[in-house]
Each structure stands twice: as C-alpha cells, then as structure tokens.
Design an enzyme around this catalytic site. Structure first.
Site, mmCIF file in Angstrom:
data_model
loop_
_atom_site.group_PDB
_atom_site.id
_atom_site.type_symbol
_atom_site.label_atom_id
_atom_site.label_comp_id
_atom_site.label_asym_id
_atom_site.label_seq_id
_atom_site.Cartn_x
_atom_site.Cartn_y
_atom_site.Cartn_z
ATOM 1 N N GLY A 92 0.869 -1.175 0.000
ATOM 2 C CA GLY A 92 0.000 0.000 0.000
ATOM 3 C C GLY A 92 0.898 1.214 0.000
ATOM 4 O O GLY A 92 2.025 1.155 -0.488
ATOM 5 N N CYS A 132 3.087 5.416 -2.756
ATOM 6 C CA CYS A 132 3.812 5.278 -4.030
ATOM 7 C C CYS A 132 3.371 4.090 -4.883
ATOM 8 O O CYS A 132 2.885 4.284 -5.989
ATOM 9 C CB CYS A 132 5.319 5.204 -3.760
ATOM 10 S SG CYS A 132 5.968 6.779 -3.152
ATOM 11 N N LYS A 146 -0.316 4.158 -6.532
ATOM 12 C CA LYS A 146 -0.551 5.193 -7.549
ATOM 13 C C LYS A 146 0.419 5.053 -8.715
ATOM 14 O O LYS A 146 0.049 5.294 -9.865
ATOM 15 C CB LYS A 146 -0.497 6.591 -6.937
ATOM 16 C CG LYS A 146 0.885 7.163 -6.743
ATOM 17 C CD LYS A 146 0.837 8.634 -6.336
ATOM 18 C CE LYS A 146 2.204 9.161 -5.932
ATOM 19 N NZ LYS A 146 3.201 9.246 -6.970
HETATM 20 N N1 LIG Z 1 6.664 9.520 0.106
HETATM 21 C C1 LIG Z 1 7.615 8.761 -0.410
HETATM 22 O O1 LIG Z 1 8.084 7.791 0.203
HETATM 23 C C2 LIG Z 1 8.156 9.063 -1.791
HETATM 24 C C3 LIG Z 1 9.316 8.407 -2.221
HETATM 25 C C4 LIG Z 1 9.815 8.685 -3.487
HETATM 26 C C5 LIG Z 1 9.152 9.589 -4.320
HETATM 27 N N2 LIG Z 1 8.012 10.190 -3.870
HETATM 28 C C6 LIG Z 1 7.361 11.157 -4.771
HETATM 29 O O2 LIG Z 1 7.757 12.457 -4.333
HETATM 30 C C7 LIG Z 1 6.658 13.376 -4.445
HETATM 31 C C8 LIG Z 1 6.333 13.951 -3.079
HETATM 32 O O3 LIG Z 1 5.919 12.896 -2.244
HETATM 33 P P1 LIG Z 1 5.519 13.167 -0.716
HETATM 34 O O4 LIG Z 1 5.087 11.861 -0.162
HETATM 35 O O5 LIG Z 1 6.595 13.949 -0.056
HETATM 36 O O6 LIG Z 1 4.252 14.109 -0.960
HETATM 37 P P2 LIG Z 1 3.274 14.784 0.102
HETATM 38 O O7 LIG Z 1 1.941 14.772 -0.542
HETATM 39 O O8 LIG Z 1 3.478 14.166 1.445
HETATM 40 O O9 LIG Z 1 3.801 16.282 0.186
HETATM 41 C C9 LIG Z 1 3.706 17.204 -0.867
HETATM 42 C C10 LIG Z 1 3.689 18.608 -0.248
HETATM 43 O O10 LIG Z 1 3.768 19.588 -1.278
HETATM 44 C C11 LIG Z 1 2.938 20.689 -0.902
HETATM 45 N N3 LIG Z 1 2.666 21.499 -2.111
HETATM 46 C C12 LIG Z 1 1.871 21.172 -3.166
HETATM 47 N N4 LIG Z 1 1.929 22.162 -4.100
HETATM 48 C C13 LIG Z 1 2.766 23.104 -3.630
HETATM 49 C C14 LIG Z 1 3.259 24.358 -4.148
HETATM 50 N N5 LIG Z 1 2.895 24.825 -5.357
HETATM 51 N N6 LIG Z 1 4.108 25.090 -3.380
HETATM 52 C C15 LIG Z 1 4.497 24.638 -2.173
HETATM 53 N N7 LIG Z 1 4.079 23.453 -1.634
HETATM 54 C C16 LIG Z 1 3.242 22.699 -2.365
HETATM 55 C C17 LIG Z 1 1.732 20.013 -0.292
HETATM 56 O O11 LIG Z 1 0.977 20.923 0.504
HETATM 57 C C18 LIG Z 1 2.402 18.913 0.533
HETATM 58 O O12 LIG Z 1 2.744 19.361 1.812
HETATM 59 C C19 LIG Z 1 5.523 12.566 -5.068
HETATM 60 O O13 LIG Z 1 5.557 12.738 -6.462
HETATM 61 C C20 LIG Z 1 5.844 11.137 -4.703
HETATM 62 O O14 LIG Z 1 5.316 10.207 -5.618
HETATM 63 C C21 LIG Z 1 7.525 9.962 -2.630
#
Ligand SMILES: NC(=O)c1ccc[n+]([C@@H]2O[C@H](COP(=O)([O-])OP(=O)(O)OC[C@H]3O[C@@H](n4cnc5c(N)ncnc54)[C@H](O)[C@@H]3O)[C@@H](O)[C@H]2O)c1
Length: 430
Positions: free
Chosen positions: A253, A256, A259
């Site tokens: 789940g 990542c 989706k």
């Molecule tokens: N969570 C993980 O383990 C992980 C690992 C590798 C890659 N990723 C990828 O990295 C990206 C971020 O993941 P996450 O889990 O950190 O996301 P998240 O949803 O936890 O955090 C994203 C943040 O960005 C903020 N945000 C959105 N638009 C904005 C803007 N224009 N200006 C400023 N802030 C803004 C949101 O309010 C939120 O706090 C995603 O694409 C995800 O697929 C995530």
C-alpha cells in the site's frame, strides 16, 4: 548554494533538512498554511525517524527557514528542488497540477534559479511535455531526478542512496547538480528526462511485482502444504533474486506503489499497449486483503457480536502514513459486516484514525485492543505487536482466539503453544 525546496512532504522536508545539513542555505516552501504553521512551531506534520532532530538543528544553525511562496524570496536562487505531490486522479492517471503550479511559480521569478530539479514522480514523457509549454528559460536549467527514499528510513536513504539518477538535456547542469547533492555518495546515472522518469516507474513496478509474486507463491504454499518462510529463504539466497521485497502478507500500500503502478498502466493505455504482467501484479495485490477478510468472516460466522482487534493502521511499520494502507479497505469492510472493531497503532494520531476510520474505537495499547477480542488482525510488523506478551493476550481473548497475521511477522509455533489459533499467508504448514 542558496536553495529553495518546494513542497514539504516526506520527500521535500527530508531534502530541505539534509541539504541544510550539507551546508546549503535552504528555504522550504510549503503551500498548505496549516502545515507551514506547524513547521514554524517546530512540529513535524508527519512522523519520520531523525527528521525532527535534524530540522531543529538546521533551524538553529540558521541554514533552514520556511516560506509560504517562492515569490517571497528577495535574493536570486542558485537551485530549486520541486518535491510536490503527484497523486492519482480517479481515472488512474497522475495528477500533475501541483507539479505544474510549482514550476510556473519558479518561471515567474524575476531571475530564474541556475538549477531546477524536479523530484516528484511523474510519468514518462511528462518533462518533455511540460518544458515545451513552460518555455526555454526553464528548460535550459531543468533536471529530472527521481527520488527513491522510503518512508521510515528517509533521512538515511537521502544521505546514502543506492544511486542518483539525473535526467537532463543540458549536461552543463551536472556540475551544479553535483554541488547541490554533495555529501550524497552514490553512483550516478546520467540520462534523458524521459529515461529518468521511466527508471522510477520501472523500479516501483518491479518491487511491487516481487511482492505480488511471493504472495501468489505463498497462497499456493497453503494449498500444497509448503511453508513460504522456507521457500523464501531458499529463493532469496540466490543472488540473481535477492531477499528484498519477498515478504508474503496482506500486500503493498502506501503513497507510491498503488498510484505509480496504476499511473504506469495508464501510460500504456495512452499508447494503446496492454501490460498484462503489471495488471496481474495489481490484481494479485488487491486480492490479498479480500482473501484475509474471507478467512475472518469464515471464522467469526458463529460468534455473536464479534469483536475484532486491529494492530497497525499505517501502510507499514515505522510511518504514520495511512495512504492506501490495507487498513483503509479492510476496516470499513469489517464495520460493514457488523463487527465491533478496536484498533491500535504506535504512530497514527488518534484524530487521524477518528477521521479516517469512522466507527473504529481506538485503544491505548496493543494489548488493550486485543483484550476480549475474538480475533486479532495484524496489519503491520510494529515492534510493539511482534514483541507483545502473546501469552497474556491469549488469556484475555475469547474463542475462537484467532490471530490473522497479515505480515507473517509472528512466531506461529509460539502463538499456537499459548493457545491461539494462527493464520497467516503461506504458513499453513509452519
Ligand atoms: N513519500 C515517499 O516515500 C516518496 C518516495 C519517493 C518519491 N516520492 C514522490 O515524491 C513526491 C512527493 O511525495 P511526498 O510523499 O513527499 O508528498 P506529500 O503529498 O506528502 O507532500 C507534498 C507537499 O507539497 C505541498 N505542495 C503542493 N503544491 C505546492 C506548491 N505549489 N508550493 C508549495 N508546496 C506545495 C503540499 O501541501 C504537501 O505538503 C511525489 O511525487 C511522490 O510520488 C515519494
């Protein structure tokens, strides 16, 4: 370097803290006013080991600050990292609106940063399409560098990644990228933005495939009287296969895999190509919780007013993230069946579980949740669950005293010895 990190989720906040620890002057930009206020009060919006200590130190050193908008900056930036969300649309496609808005805010700056690095996961071809729209000024400074960190080990993963992938059409940016990521020791893969995007999706699809594969084998183990633990030991010692991501259970789940696998399948649809293997990986994963729910219903059929205790609400141990966690589909189903459900999690906040899991009672401890239950459903291998006093739990449970171990993390022999009925995935012969 003077750096802005846009989007302070798991990836962005980890990046901001680690980059300031590496000596950069970092401003973390967060659009959500509630999250920004929390950070300014020195409170993390989510749990991630080591991040609070790192953030506190970085703020005290003066090398980390927070802002609500990149346009608040007076001085020009050397580099900007974009780490905003790329969630899933109802169609299964990736929602790129946060990424587009963040890049547009950088384009609107009077002086563009020398380096713009996108970290968010975006489908293959996205950078090319976005850059064509955004114009040459940003395109000249653009690098796509997918992030591979895992929640629960994010700080360590950022500082010591297995590899750094840099996708760019402008090799002159590599010096800037090396300066930005100094201190992160890893082999570099330098390629095109589309290849870099594909590497990220292929990596997640492959890991998801390993889990679904082992779950299929485990289900068959139950039929033929084999033990998945022994099978995985014999399988994982083959260096061509390796032991990682070969844990049978309730399935994957999180924010990542679900989706990203669906977004990749959707990219294929857009190209009129079918990906039967990936489709099967998703189907197998969706089936695992349904299979465990079937076992639960079967064993509680004759129990009046069944009480089910759930251990673990997040998508895995070590995080408070419940996005796409198995609990999100399983708990509503248990409630719909008329069961009373009491749950415990070491990290998910009570106000979150009240909002996300209506009708579920929250216990103070795992043992308290299990007391009086007819069935215990284990959904994460949290230390407190694995190391619980199962003898005491057995004495307090009611018949049929069934433990459904969705993570294959408990000692089957011991649990049976203390009078519990035990069911896991592929462990019928254990
Ligand atoms: N969570 C993980 O383990 C992980 C690992 C590798 C890659 N990723 C990828 O990295 C990206 C971020 O993941 P996450 O889990 O950190 O996301 P998240 O949803 O936890 O955090 C994203 C943040 O960005 C903020 N945000 C959105 N638009 C904005 C803007 N224009 N200006 C400023 N802030 C803004 C949101 O309010 C939120 O706090 C995603 O694409 C995800 O697929 C995530």
């Amino acid at each position: 370097m003077r750096v802005a990190v846009i989007g302070l989720g798991y990836v962005g906040l980890t990046a901001a803290v680690c980059l300031s620890q590496a000596g950069h002057e970092v401003t973390g930009v967060e659009a959500d006013p509630e999250r920004l206020a929390r950070l300014r009060e020195l409170r993390l919006p989510f749990f991630e080991p080591g991040l609070l200590e790192g953030m506190t130190g970085a703020l005290r050193s003066g090398r980390l600050s927070f802002a609500g908008d990149v346009r608040e900056f007076g001085d020009p930036l050397d580099a900007a990292i974009v780490a905003v969300g790329s969630p899933q649309l109802p169609s299964g496609r990736a929602d790129l609106s946060q990424v587009t808005a963040a890049l547009q805010s950088l384009e609107a700056l009077p002086l563009a940063p020398r380096l713009v690095m996108l970290k968010s996961t975006v489908p293959p071809g996205t950078s090319r399409r976005m850059l064509a729209r955004l114009g040459p000024a940003l395109a000249r400074r653009y690098v796509y560098s997918p992030e591979f960190l895992s929640q629960g080990t994010a700080v360590r993963d950022w500082q010591a990644p297995a590899r750094i992938v840099i996708g760019t059409d402008n090799k002159e940016l590599l010096g800037e990228a090396r300066e930005l990521l100094r201190g992160c020791e890893a082999p570099w893969v330098v390629t095109t933005p589309t290849n870099a995007e594909m590497i990220k999706y292929a990596a997640n699809a492959f890991l998801a495939t390993k889990v679904s594969f082992v779950n299929e084998i485990a289900n068959l183990c139950d039929d033929v009287g084999a033990s998945i633990d022994d099978v995985v030991e014999g399988l994982g010692l083959d260096p061509r296969i390796g032991p990682a991501f070969l844990k049978a259970g309730v399935g994957w789940g999180g924010s990542c895999f679900p989706k990203d696998t669906r977004a990749l399948a959707n990219v294929a649809v857009g190209h009129r190509r079918s990906l039967p293997l990936l489709e099967a990986v998703i189907t197998v994963n969706n089936r695992q919780p349904v299979m465990l729910l079937g076992a639960i219903h079967g064993s509680l059929q004759r129990v009046a007013e069944p009480l089910v205790a759930v251990g673990g609400l997040s998508f895995k141990a070590g995080t408070d993230d419940t996005r796409e966690a198995p609990s999100r589909t399983m708990l509503p189903e248990l409630i719909a069946q008329g069961y009373r459900v009491v749950a415990w999690d070491p990290l998910v906040a009570c106000e979150v579980s009240e909002r996300v899991f209506p009708g579920v009672t929250r216990a103070e401890t795992f043992e308290q949740a299990a007391a009086g239950a007819h069935l215990v459903l284990v959904l994460t291998d949290a230390r407190e669950i694995v190391g619980a006093d199962w003898g005491a739990i057995s004495r307090q449970m009611q018949a049929p005293k069934l433990v459904v171990d969705g993570r294959n993390c408990l000692d089957a022999t011991f649990l049976r010895a203390v009078g519990l009925n035990y069911r896991a995935v592929g462990r019928a012969a254990s």
